[in-house]
Design a protein around this motif. Structure first.
Motif, PDB file in Angstrom:
ATOM      1  N   HIS A 618      35.200  30.328  39.365  1.00 26.80           N
ATOM      2  CA  HIS A 618      35.598  31.747  39.358  1.00 26.80           C
ATOM      3  C   HIS A 618      35.337  32.368  37.987  1.00 26.80           C
ATOM      4  O   HIS A 618      34.873  33.523  37.904  1.00 26.80           O
ATOM      5  N   ALA A 619      35.635  31.654  36.923  1.00 25.28           N
ATOM      6  CA  ALA A 619      35.446  32.220  35.589  1.00 25.28           C
ATOM      7  C   ALA A 619      33.981  32.465  35.261  1.00 25.28           C
ATOM      8  O   ALA A 619      33.650  33.365  34.497  1.00 25.28           O
ATOM      9  N   MET A 625      35.947  39.425  38.892  1.00 21.53           N
ATOM     10  CA  MET A 625      36.692  39.230  37.637  1.00 21.53           C
ATOM     11  C   MET A 625      36.330  40.334  36.661  1.00 21.53           C
ATOM     12  O   MET A 625      35.227  40.896  36.690  1.00 21.53           O
ATOM     13  N   GLY A 642      36.070  37.181  33.225  1.00 23.01           N
ATOM     14  CA  GLY A 642      35.069  36.186  33.584  1.00 23.01           C
ATOM     15  C   GLY A 642      33.711  36.578  33.035  1.00 23.01           C
ATOM     16  O   GLY A 642      33.481  37.705  32.585  1.00 23.01           O
ATOM     17  N   VAL A 661      37.039  33.840  27.751  1.00 24.55           N
ATOM     18  CA  VAL A 661      37.053  33.512  29.190  1.00 24.55           C
ATOM     19  C   VAL A 661      37.556  32.094  29.430  1.00 24.55           C
ATOM     20  O   VAL A 661      38.350  31.841  30.345  1.00 24.55           O
TER      21      VAL A 661
END
Length: 855
Positions: A618-619, A625, A642, A661
């Motif tokens: 996800h990051a 994000m 992100g 991040v």
């Protein structure tokens, strides 16, 4: 009388068996003698006992008047007339015993001992002519065989005059020539033979010298072996002078020089007993034939080892050469075995100190003296500690410095055992196998060459006894009993202290050097130090110089010399390696939690932790994000930010954005797995520092084409710059090496690309199902590609994570669990059977059969 003269050839015999024309008339038979029975009896007296006529005690010769007058006077002291009967009987018995003892025994004229005895002078035989006329001279014999050496010399002189030669050879005194020939065999100069330095060989100073009764060609043929023996003697003396025996720095060359000096001294002393006035030329030639074989063997070995550059090469050449000569001359086996034992002793002493069978104090001296050792030591200073701390020693293996007769796996085991022992001594100095007193009290077997199967079996028995005693101490220590045992010493050896050296290193090395300027023999110094040597007794007491001895000699039944070193090392080395590896595995698994650190690599480097893999994906790839890019007038927040790879144009991100991040991601995931409560505000300050091995994100160094590909956000290599940095503890570096970490890093980069592909295909499917999209038509080729790509990447992702990493790591975890259970039970054999050794644990790609190499 008519003679037949009809034959033309007067020497032709017509009928060989024809009777002669001049037969002798047969004589009439003799008339039988008339025996007169009335002959008078033979008078008794001196003829009563004819066998004892000339006995000293019973002779009655003095009673006869053989010359017509009283030439022999009787004993003036007459014997008494009255003698006891008992005295007469005793005298008669004694005379009978003397008669029996006076019978001479048969003398063995071929016995070698009779040649050294000085013959008694015998009177010259006289003829009747010489007896009557003292000026008479016997005429020369007409037969050459009866004329003796003078006739043979005359024949040689006549042949030389006929063939045009100047002479048949100049005659020298036989005793002078034989004495010079004897000195030649021992390698000494004389008036007839000298050593040519340019040719490096002995030669005759006068070409045409010979002794009476022997031709010049025969002389040259008989002294050929003696010339070669003297040349080899001179070659050995030169080698001994160039390689003196130094007790402080023993090596194979100095050991060989010491053994050669002892042999030369023993041969000189033994051969000197055979030189006598009656020694012949044939005897000297036969005497130096056996001596020349031994000296020639030593010279051959010396010539071969001098060309070697390393200690291991010298040992290899020595074993090969001695094996060849023992097969050719079995009677030389004991002497060559002793030489091998002496020359391999310094190297075996180094191995003993390295693997922990003896004190390490002389090890530094040995490593400095043996520059070509299989151990290479490098010292480095840790910059994170104070300068007063001792430097860290790094040991490296040099396989080319091992003897060729030692197999590669055994040679590697020697090095790995010593390296693991250094690790154990550094971390657990009170461990039984780290303490010299405990090891000495267990009576460890000394490493030495065994040349018979009985000796090898004896080494195995002693090694088994040593293992049983040391096992008890190790298991007692692991149970928590750290009390020190009573200090002991090895049987036959004193304990080491700071000012003492190992007596086995200096034994038989205090040998004298050769110096021709001080003594004609060339062997000087205290002879008692040489005569007390075991090799001296073998050279002097051996029967090989006896011409009557047989060449067939019974030798001990043993292995070939090429495998002696391997078989002698195997029993002791295997048990020492087993005990050291078990102790090191107990240290790594139970004290330093090796399994926990390996699991860290699986969770983060191999993305085995689902929480970490999901949050990292996800990051990096989630377009929803918040962006962490720096923009004018916009404040950045670390919450829900992100990199949004695939939805931005600028790449790669700045280091500040990358830290914003990924900051706290590793700490949060590690804390979640440890089930400890924490706050988000504190995790950035404390948890990041508490991660094992300093685990953190870092930037990989890229160059050239790799850096260009990394700058493209749409390329598969866009995230190749990102890596996980991990530094294992110093103790665990013996298993988690830099090579292992490099392989983990390659797998992390590969799995990160796979996550990128999974996010891309998910984005394609998400875009196709969005409102207003025209991709709902199943006949659309783009929609079909999205579906097929998702199935393909999903199957590939499942294979890598479930089969490539998951199932393999599961087998690896099962093996680690089995090792820990064996360690808990104190099962040494089970632990070694499962783990193999510390070296094999360091290379699991070949042992654990882990695909792609998890280390």
């Amino acid at each position: 009388m008519d003679l037949e003269d009809d034959h033309e050839d007067p020497f032709d015999i017509g009928d060989l068996w024809k009777p002669s024309r001049f037969p002798l008339q047969p004589l009439p038979p003799l008339e039988p003698l008339i025996w007169d029975k009335e002959l008078p009896d033979i008078p008794t007296g001196p003829f009563e006992n004819p066998l004892n006529l000339f006995e000293k005690n019973d002779s009655l010769l003095y009673q006869l008047d053989v010359f017509g007058s009283d030439a022999v006077d009787p004993d003036p002291v007459a014997a008494p007339e009255t003698v006891n009967d008992e005295a007469k009987a005793e005298k008669t018995d004694e005379s009978d015993d003397d008669t029996k003892s006076s019978v001479p025994e048969l003398e063995n004229i071929w016995a070698l001992e009779t040649l050294r005895e000085t013959p008694e002078p015998k009177p010259k035989l006289q003829s009747w002519d010489g007896f009557l006329d003292h000026g008479f001279r016997e005429p020369a014999s007409a037969y050459l065989s009866e004329f003796g050496a003078r006739g043979f010399d005359a024949a040689l002189a006549y042949q030389a005059s006929v063939t045009g030669l100047e002479n048949s050879g100049r005659l020298v005194r036989p005793d002078v020539f034989l004495h010079a020939l004897f000195r030649l065999g021992l390698g000494w100069n004389s008036m007839f033979f000298h050593y040519n330095e340019q040719k490096r060989a002995f030669e005759k100073s006068i070409r045409d010298i010979r002794v009476s009764g022997v031709s010049l060609a025969a002389i040259d043929g008989l002294i050929g072996n003696v010339l070669q023996c003297g040349t080899d003697m001179q070659r050995i003396r030169k080698f001994v002078r160039q390689n003196p025996a130094v007790p402080d720095q023993p090596s194979a060359l100095s050991s060989l020089a010491g053994a050669a000096s002892v042999l030369v001294y023993g041969l000189e002393k033994r051969l000197s007993t055979y030189l006598g006035p009656e020694t012949s030329l044939i005897q000297i030639q036969a005497l130096f034939r056996r001596c020349g074989e031994l000296v020639g063997t030593l010279a051959d070995i010396v010539d071969a080892v001098e060309k070697a550059k390393y200690e291991s090469e010298i040992i290899s050449i020595l074993l090969v050469k001695c094996d060849n000569h023992v097969q050719r001359l079995p009677w030389m086996a004991d002497i060559l075995h002793d030489i091998i034992a002496r020359c391999t002793r310094p190297w075996l002493a180094l191995v003993e100190s390295w693997i922990g069978l003896r004190s390490e104090k002389p090890l530094s001296t040995q490593l400095s003296s043996m520059k070509d050792s299989f151990i290479e030591v490098e010292y480095s200073q840790d910059l994170g500690v104070q300068r007063i701390a001792p430097p860290i020693a790094e040991y490296y293996y040099r396989p080319e410095m091992m003897p060729s007769s030692v197999p590669a796996d055994q040679a590697r085991l020697v090095f790995e055992t010593g390296k693991a022992l250094r690790l154990l001594k550094q971390e657990q100095p009170n461990h039984p196998i780290s303490r010299e007193d405990v090891v000495d009290s267990s009576d460890p077997p000394a490493l030495e060459c065994a040349f018979s199967w009985a000796d090898i079996e004896q080494i195995q028995n002693k090694a088994s006894q040593y293992e049983r005693q040391l096992r008890q101490e190790i298991l007692r220590y692991h149970r928590g009993d750290t009390s020190k045992s009573r200090r002991g010493t090895r049987i036959g050896h004193d304990a080491f202290d700071g000012n003492e050296s190992d007596p086995s290193l200096t034994d038989n090395f205090e040998l004298i050097d050769l110096d021709d300027a001080k003594n004609s023999t060339g062997l000087l110094g205290n002879s008692s130090s040489l005569e007390s040597d075991s090799l001296y007794s073998k050279a002097v007491n051996h029967d090989f110089l006896n011409p009557e001895s047989s060449d067939i000699t019974e030798t001990a039944f043993g292995p070939p010399l090429a495998s002696v070193l391997y078989l002698s090392l195997a029993p002791t080395l295997s048990l020492q390696a087993r005990l050291v590896d078990y102790s090191c595995l107990h240290l790594l698994f139970k004290v330093h939690k090796l399994r926990y650190h390996l699991r860290i690599q699986w969770r983060f480097q191999l993305l085995g932790d689902g929480i970490f893999a999901s949050r990292l994906s996800h990051a990096l790839f989630d377009p929803e994000m918040a962006s962490g890019e720096r923009k004018p007038g916009v404040a950045r927040s670390g919450v829900h930010t992100g990199l949004r790879l695939g939805n931005r144009d600028t790449w790669p991100p700045a280091s500040s954005e990358l830290r914003l991040v990924l900051m706290g991601l590793l700490a949060e995931c590690h804390e979640a797995s440890e089930n400890r409560p924490s706050t988000r505000g504190m995790q950035h300050e404390t948890k990041e520092k508490e991660l094992p091995g300093g685990l953190s994100f870092a930037i990989r160094e890229l160059r050239g084409e790799e850096l260009v590909k990394c700058k493209d956000p749409n390329a598969i290599e866009a995230l190749d710059f990102l890596r996980l940095q991990y530094t294992p503890p110093t103790v665990l570096e013996s298993v988690i090496t830099s090579r292992s970490l490099h392989k983990y890093d390659r797998l992390f980069k590969h799995l990160l690309r796979l996550l990128r592909m999974v996010s891309v295909v998910h984005g394609l499917v998400r875009d196709s199902t969005a409102r207003g999209s025209l991709s709902g038509d199943t006949r659309n080729i783009f929609q079909k590609f999205r579906v097929d790509a998702q199935h393909f990447i999903g199957a590939l992702n499942d294979y890598f994570f479930q089969i490539g990493v998951g199932s393999t790591w599961k087998r690896f975890e099962s093996t680690l669990s089995k090792i820990e259970r064996c360690l808990d039970r104190g099962d040494i054999d089970g632990t070694i059977e499962t783990a193999g050794s510390l070296h094999r644990l360091r290379q699991p790609t070949s042992y654990w059969r882990i695909s792609s190499g998890l280390f």
